[in-house]
Design a protein around this motif. Structure first.
Motif, PDB file in Angstrom:
ATOM      1  N   GLN A   1       1.905  10.084   1.123  1.00 39.85           N
ATOM      2  CA  GLN A   1       2.550  10.616   2.006  1.00 39.85           C
ATOM      3  C   GLN A   1       1.876  10.665   3.262  1.00 39.85           C
ATOM      4  O   GLN A   1       0.768  10.647   3.332  1.00 39.85           O
ATOM      5  CB  GLN A   1       2.620  12.005   1.545  1.00 39.85           C
ATOM      6  N   GLY A   2       2.590  10.303   4.306  1.00 34.66           N
ATOM      7  CA  GLY A   2       1.904  10.011   5.473  1.00 34.66           C
ATOM      8  C   GLY A   2       3.158  10.077   6.738  1.00 34.66           C
ATOM      9  O   GLY A   2       3.878   9.553   6.689  1.00 34.66           O
ATOM     10  N   ASP A   3       2.570  10.728   7.784  1.00 39.03           N
ATOM     11  CA  ASP A   3       3.587  10.795   8.981  1.00 39.03           C
ATOM     12  C   ASP A   3       4.034   9.560   9.273  1.00 39.03           C
ATOM     13  O   ASP A   3       3.427   8.351   9.298  1.00 39.03           O
ATOM     14  CB  ASP A   3       2.779  11.553  10.165  1.00 39.03           C
ATOM     15  N   VAL A   4       5.179   9.588  10.172  1.00 41.13           N
ATOM     16  CA  VAL A   4       5.533   8.252  10.636  1.00 41.13           C
ATOM     17  C   VAL A   4       4.395   7.434  11.521  1.00 41.13           C
ATOM     18  O   VAL A   4       3.732   8.142  12.325  1.00 41.13           O
ATOM     19  CB  VAL A   4       6.803   8.302  11.737  1.00 41.13           C
ATOM     20  N   GLY A   5       4.325   6.379  11.065  1.00 41.30           N
ATOM     21  CA  GLY A   5       3.402   5.587  12.015  1.00 41.30           C
ATOM     22  C   GLY A   5       1.898   5.447  11.272  1.00 41.30           C
ATOM     23  O   GLY A   5       1.019   5.049  12.137  1.00 41.30           O
ATOM     24  N   SER A   6       1.725   6.286  10.285  1.00 43.97           N
ATOM     25  CA  SER A   6       0.492   6.342   9.844  1.00 43.97           C
ATOM     26  C   SER A   6      -0.095   5.192   9.163  1.00 43.97           C
ATOM     27  O   SER A   6      -1.392   5.210   8.919  1.00 43.97           O
ATOM     28  CB  SER A   6       0.227   7.611   8.896  1.00 43.97           C
ATOM     29  N   GLY A   7       0.748   4.180   8.864  1.00 43.10           N
ATOM     30  CA  GLY A   7       0.204   3.003   8.508  1.00 43.10           C
ATOM     31  C   GLY A   7       0.200   2.834   6.572  1.00 43.10           C
ATOM     32  O   GLY A   7      -0.529   2.375   6.128  1.00 43.10           O
ATOM     33  N   LYS A   8       1.294   3.046   6.181  1.00 41.54           N
ATOM     34  CA  LYS A   8       1.422   3.387   4.685  1.00 41.54           C
ATOM     35  C   LYS A   8       1.762   1.845   4.304  1.00 41.54           C
ATOM     36  O   LYS A   8       1.184   1.486   3.110  1.00 41.54           O
ATOM     37  CB  LYS A   8       2.771   4.116   4.145  1.00 41.54           C
ATOM     38  N   THR A   9       2.630   1.021   5.001  1.00 36.13           N
ATOM     39  CA  THR A   9       2.987  -0.234   4.434  1.00 36.13           C
ATOM     40  C   THR A   9       1.834  -1.037   3.980  1.00 36.13           C
ATOM     41  O   THR A   9       1.720  -1.527   3.230  1.00 36.13           O
ATOM     42  CB  THR A   9       3.821  -1.078   5.549  1.00 36.13           C
ATOM     43  N   ILE A  10       0.781  -1.242   5.261  1.00 32.27           N
ATOM     44  CA  ILE A  10      -0.479  -1.969   4.762  1.00 32.27           C
ATOM     45  C   ILE A  10      -1.156  -1.591   3.558  1.00 32.27           C
ATOM     46  O   ILE A  10      -1.763  -2.345   2.813  1.00 32.27           O
ATOM     47  CB  ILE A  10      -1.238  -2.072   6.058  1.00 32.27           C
ATOM     48  N   VAL A  11      -1.446  -0.220   3.417  1.00 33.45           N
ATOM     49  CA  VAL A  11      -1.978   0.276   2.236  1.00 33.45           C
ATOM     50  C   VAL A  11      -1.299  -0.201   0.876  1.00 33.45           C
ATOM     51  O   VAL A  11      -1.965  -0.599   0.098  1.00 33.45           O
ATOM     52  CB  VAL A  11      -1.903   1.658   2.144  1.00 33.45           C
ATOM     53  N   SER A  12       0.019  -0.432   0.811  1.00 34.14           N
ATOM     54  CA  SER A  12       0.842  -0.735  -0.216  1.00 34.14           C
ATOM     55  C   SER A  12       0.705  -2.272  -0.438  1.00 34.14           C
ATOM     56  O   SER A  12       0.674  -2.686  -1.654  1.00 34.14           O
ATOM     57  CB  SER A  12       2.306  -0.299  -0.041  1.00 34.14           C
ATOM     58  N   LEU A  13       0.622  -2.872   0.724  1.00 33.41           N
ATOM     59  CA  LEU A  13       0.351  -4.504   0.623  1.00 33.41           C
ATOM     60  C   LEU A  13      -0.754  -4.587  -0.072  1.00 33.41           C
ATOM     61  O   LEU A  13      -0.957  -5.680  -0.873  1.00 33.41           O
ATOM     62  CB  LEU A  13       0.806  -5.174   1.796  1.00 33.41           C
TER      63      LEU A  13
END
Ligand code: ADP
Ligand code: MG
Length: 683
Positions: A289-301
């Protein structure tokens, strides 16, 4: 009817009751009342209408709300079938009260001219004016509103009398249930047992006494039951054994070295949580969970790369194709060349689709990106080890569980959501999952400046837009969805589009609900490529897409949105290096309450904080997105009024988990409150 010692009576079919035939049963079934237990929660009306006291300018269409107004003028048409109308005002706006089939005298009596009265009813809009038809409670004294009416809010086809007969019969025959709560918990409710509480609940004298112990006890029952179900699901998933994925720092550095930024602490922490789970021998079921723009995508990749180097495949599902494509493009940029990844798009040629499907089957493709299409039956994986679901806060517990089953035992699951929720709700919404939270924003983010503007000051706004366009910036222009009419929604965005297109010829694009998916994606892609400067749209832009060059968002009629939703919209801009702005436009001067709300937004850029405040001001049902979701619909409990009960339940559940206590004594509670029996449904 006997059976007083078990639950069968409560879960019995309604026709077991005297006076309930097939017809009544069918009517109640339509209202989701399937058995006697369900009927217990159909309460005298004033319980269920947790009315909101609003100013006219803050009214929400389609909801029962309470307002204090002053009647100004009667319009009593002398034509049959035309309703009587009373024009009313408060200091913030106008509203009409409409009465069908009423006597003039009655209307005059309850709405005397120039005297302030309190009314309550469902708010609608007609020809651009607020109206309320046959207001249900009408009183000159607002304190009377809760108490004057104790009717059961039932259902066409069943009379008040029949209904009372049914409910009295049930209350007389309530079985004695064994207490399920611990003594230390029960004492907090003055030892009120379940039976007595139910009887008190239906006593008309108790209407509105939701602060009493009997009410709190019952509210606690359902909160605790929902938490317990979630906790049991979590435990069950954790028991699933899998082949662990191996983890190497080298794989990570492979990506990290290609980034032109450092991960934030929270990104690193979340990544560690995920890696630990992937590396373990039990299945991961985690929410990021993370606010918009907190950079979740990179973590998942980054986490995906480990899974891939362990020989497994990864599937990433996004809510829209354009978002799937963005993730795919990013992965292409960051992943080592030899790792074969693919985008499964509805627009791909059939031959290409077939090729992708084949190569997923034979493990040539290591990671696939797409919408829910990647979970079609014909898409088979050789060795799926990791499912990532982006922006799917609308999935309920049941859908998530299905998903977790889908990949099989060896498949870890990560859900990502940019919808911060108040803490009290975490257990009820995501209690079945482990949660990692990214609170910290990348430190290169500039604060988004938030302004409010009256609509008649649009010239100022246009001047500002002109300046931004001249500097090469891009602008979102959001027209709100007009709830009651798709057609009006369409019209309002078309009008705005035409207006702006005259001022900025060939620079404006339009997106609205009627545009087909393919075309939508094309427009968004063109906007991404800067072929347009302004994108007029409804709220479609809410979801996840990264437009680094857009730095202004203008939101019309901002009153119509909840704070969390405004925050999400605002998060669409401010991704790049330039100063970003958000302009909230309003039709009329703001009431004190509305000002308070907007100030929260201006002063905070923390989605969690905003969601807490939003919930307090607008109520739980309005929280972004959750209205339509499968989220537990509490019968009595209210996350705002009963915050203490939510915390108590959380504490109790944690204790059960930590001390590994038996849940046997709660079996009865679960049987009643979780009739779908989601726990035992599980493999
Ligand atoms: P969200 O959490 O909303 O999905 P994204 O993953 O889309 O956010 O990231 C938003 C933007 O922030 C992207 O352009 C991404 O490259 C950038 N970003 C991610 N992490 C960092 C970081 N630690 N520092 C700077 N920029 C970052
Ligand atoms: Mg995202």
């Amino acid at each position: 009817m006997k059976n007083k010692n078990n639950y069968d009576y409560l879960l019995a079919d309604l026709t077991k009751l005297n006076g309930v035939g097939k017809k009544t049963m069918e009517i109640l079934k339509k209202k989701k009342v399937n058995n006697i237990f369900d009927l217990l929660w159909r309460l005298p009306k004033s319980y269920t209408d947790r009315t909101l006291v609003s100013k006219i300018c803050d009214l929400q269409i389609g909801k029962v709300q309470t307002i204090r107004i002053t009647p100004l003028k009667y319009q009593f048409p002398r034509i049959r079938n035309l309703p009587n109308r009373v024009n009313c005002i408060d200091e913030t706006g106008k509203i009409d009260c409409i009465f069908f089939n009423s006597y003039d005298g009655y209307v005059k009596k309850i709405l005397p001219l120039n005297e302030e009265v309190t009314i309550s009813g469902k708010i609608s809009s007609y020809k651009g004016r607020y109206q309320v038809t046959n207001p249900t409670y009408v009183s000159q004294d607002s304190s009377l509103i809760e108490t004057i009416n104790n009717k059961y809010s039932l259902t066409e086809g069943i009379t008040e009398k029949t209904y009372n007969k049914i409910i009295n019969q049930i209350l007389k025959n309530l079985p004695r249930l064994n207490e399920w709560h611990d003594k230390e918990v029960l004492i907090k409710f003055d030892n009120q047992n379940w039976n007595d509480s139910i009887i008190k609940l239906h006593d008309p004298a108790n209407i509105g006494n939701y602060k009493e112990n009997f009410y709190k006890r019952l509210a606690y029952d359902e909160i605790f039951a929902s938490f317990l179900v979630n906790s049991e699901i979590r435990k069950k998933i954790k028991k699933i054994k899998k082949i662990s994925k191996k983890f190497t720092q080298k794989t990570h550095n492979n990506i990290i070295n290609k980034l032109d930024f450092n991960l934030t602490n929270d990104q690193n922490k979340s990544l560690n949580d995920i890696n630990k789970d992937l590396n373990s021998k039990s299945k991961m079921f985690r929410l990021l969970q993370g606010d918009v723009g907190s950079g979740k995508t990179i973590v998942s990749l980054i986490s995906s790369l480990n899974v891939i180097s362990s020989g497994f495949q990864v599937a990433l599902m996004a809510p829209t194709e354009i978002l799937a494509r963005q993730h795919y493009t990013l992965a292409k940029k960051l992943f080592p060349r030899n790792i074969h990844i693919a985008l499964l798009s509805s627009k791909s040629e059939n031959i290409e689709k077939k090729k992708i499907i084949n190569e997923l089957k034979n493990n040539k493709i290591k990671m696939v990106f797409g919408t829910h299409a990647i979970f079609q039956k014909k898409v088979l994986f050789k060795n799926l080890g990791y499912i990532i679901i982006d922006e799917q806060h609308k999935f309920g517990v049941r859908q998530r569980k299905l998903l977790s089953d889908k990949g099989g035992n060896n498949c870890d699951v990560l859900l990502m959501s940019a919808t911060p929720i108040p803490r009290t709700l975490t257990m009820s919404i995501y209690g079945d999952m482990d949660v990692s939270i990214i609170r910290e924003k990348p430190n290169n983010r500039k604060e988004i400046k938030t302004y409010s503007k009256l609509e008649n000051k649009i010239d100022d706004v246009i001047r500002f837009v002109k300046k931004e366009i001249n500097e090469g910036n891009q602008i979102f222009w959001v027209c709100p969805l007009i709830e009651e009419s798709k057609k009006l929604d369409h019209q309002s965005s078309v009008i705005k589009y035409k207006f702006l297109n005259k001022l900025f010829p060939n620079k404006v694009a339009l997106l609205h609900g009627k545009i087909e998916n393919d075309e939508k994606e094309e427009i968004l892609n063109k906007f991404l490529k800067k072929e347009y400067s302004i994108l007029v749209s409804t709220t479609i832009i809410e979801v996840g897409i990264d437009f680094p060059n857009a730095n202004v968002i203008i939101i019309e009629n901002a009153n119509k949105f909840g704070l969390s939703q405004l925050h999400q919209l605002r998060g669409r801009v401010g991704r790049g290096i330039k100063q970003a702005s958000c302009i909230l436009m309003f039709k009329s001067n703001l009431s004190a309450n509305a000002k308070k709300r907007i100030n929260i937004l201006k002063n905070s850029n923390d989605g969690f904080e905003i969601s807490e405040e939003d919930m307090k001001l607008r109520g739980f049902g309005d929280l972004l997105g959750f209205k339509q979701s499968g989220i537990k619909n509490f019968k009595l409990a209210d996350p705002i009024q009963n915050e203490d009960l939510f915390l108590l339940a959380e504490e109790q559940i944690k204790k059960i988990e930590k001390e590994n206590l038996s849940i046997n004594k709660y079996k009865g509670l679960l049987k009643l409150y979780d009739q779908a029996d989601i726990i035992n449904d599980m493999v």
